[in-house]
Enzyme design. Structure first.
Site, PDB file in Angstrom:
ATOM      1  N   GLY A  46       0.784  -1.233   0.000  1.00 29.65           N
ATOM      2  CA  GLY A  46       0.000   0.000   0.000  1.00 29.65           C
ATOM      3  C   GLY A  46       0.810   1.274   0.000  1.00 29.65           C
ATOM      4  O   GLY A  46       0.244   2.361   0.078  1.00 29.65           O
ATOM      5  N   HIS A  47       2.132   1.191  -0.087  1.00 32.41           N
ATOM      6  CA  HIS A  47       2.974   2.400   0.026  1.00 32.41           C
ATOM      7  C   HIS A  47       4.077   2.374  -1.029  1.00 32.41           C
ATOM      8  O   HIS A  47       5.230   2.118  -0.693  1.00 32.41           O
ATOM      9  CB  HIS A  47       3.596   2.457   1.412  1.00 32.41           C
ATOM     10  N   PHE A  48       3.947   2.666  -2.148  1.00 33.86           N
ATOM     11  CA  PHE A  48       2.747   2.943  -2.923  1.00 33.86           C
ATOM     12  C   PHE A  48       2.692   1.902  -4.020  1.00 33.86           C
ATOM     13  O   PHE A  48       3.730   1.577  -4.582  1.00 33.86           O
ATOM     14  CB  PHE A  48       2.794   4.347  -3.500  1.00 33.86           C
TER      15      PHE A  48
END
Length: 144
Positions: A46-48
């Site tokens: 999720g990052h990124f």
């Protein structure tokens, strides 16, 4: 210091163990360790997703874990169920270069002072010799 000895000196485990090897340690003074950053790290989901960057807070955590190893080695102790080192503060944190999958994050810590269970450190994270992040860190040893 290999991963087996690191596991003896830190309570952290996957996915939160952020030190892979210690290259050099001078108890009471300094440590040089590293973290191999791979695309398989869970935080990259999720990052990124389309531009993976290691979160700055995890760079700081990696530095704090290296500082913890240095502190335990300086006291000639290992973690126990009755004692914990809390990450107590960060000052002057700066992020200079993104840390990406494939990087080897070198962690350099120097003890600035230690008094009554409180440790202060100067910390730098480098990739390919370039400064990625720096901070002044503080940890506190507490009995449970």
């Amino acid at each position: 210091m290999d991963i087996i000895e690191i596991l003896e000196h830190l309570p952290h485990r996957y996915p939160f163990l952020l030190v892979d090897r210690v290259l050099e340690i001078e108890p009471g003074k300094s440590i040089h360790a590293y973290k191999n950053v791979t695309i398989n790290e869970p935080f990259f989901v999720g990052h990124f997703p389309h531009h993976p960057v290691m979160p700055g807070v995890l760079i700081m955590e990696a530095l704090a874990q290296a500082a913890g190893i240095l502190s335990f080695k300086s006291m000639d102790e290992k973690p126990s169920p009755d004692t914990v080192f809390y990450f107590a503060g960060i000052d002057e944190a700066r992020f200079k270069k993104p840390v990406m999958p494939g990087d080897q994050l070198h962690l350099h810590i120097e003890i600035e002072r230690q008094m009554r269970g409180v440790w202060k450190y100067k910390a730098e994270a480098r990739v390919d010799g370039q400064l990625a992040a720096s901070a002044k860190l503080m940890c506190a040893k507490r009995d449970l």
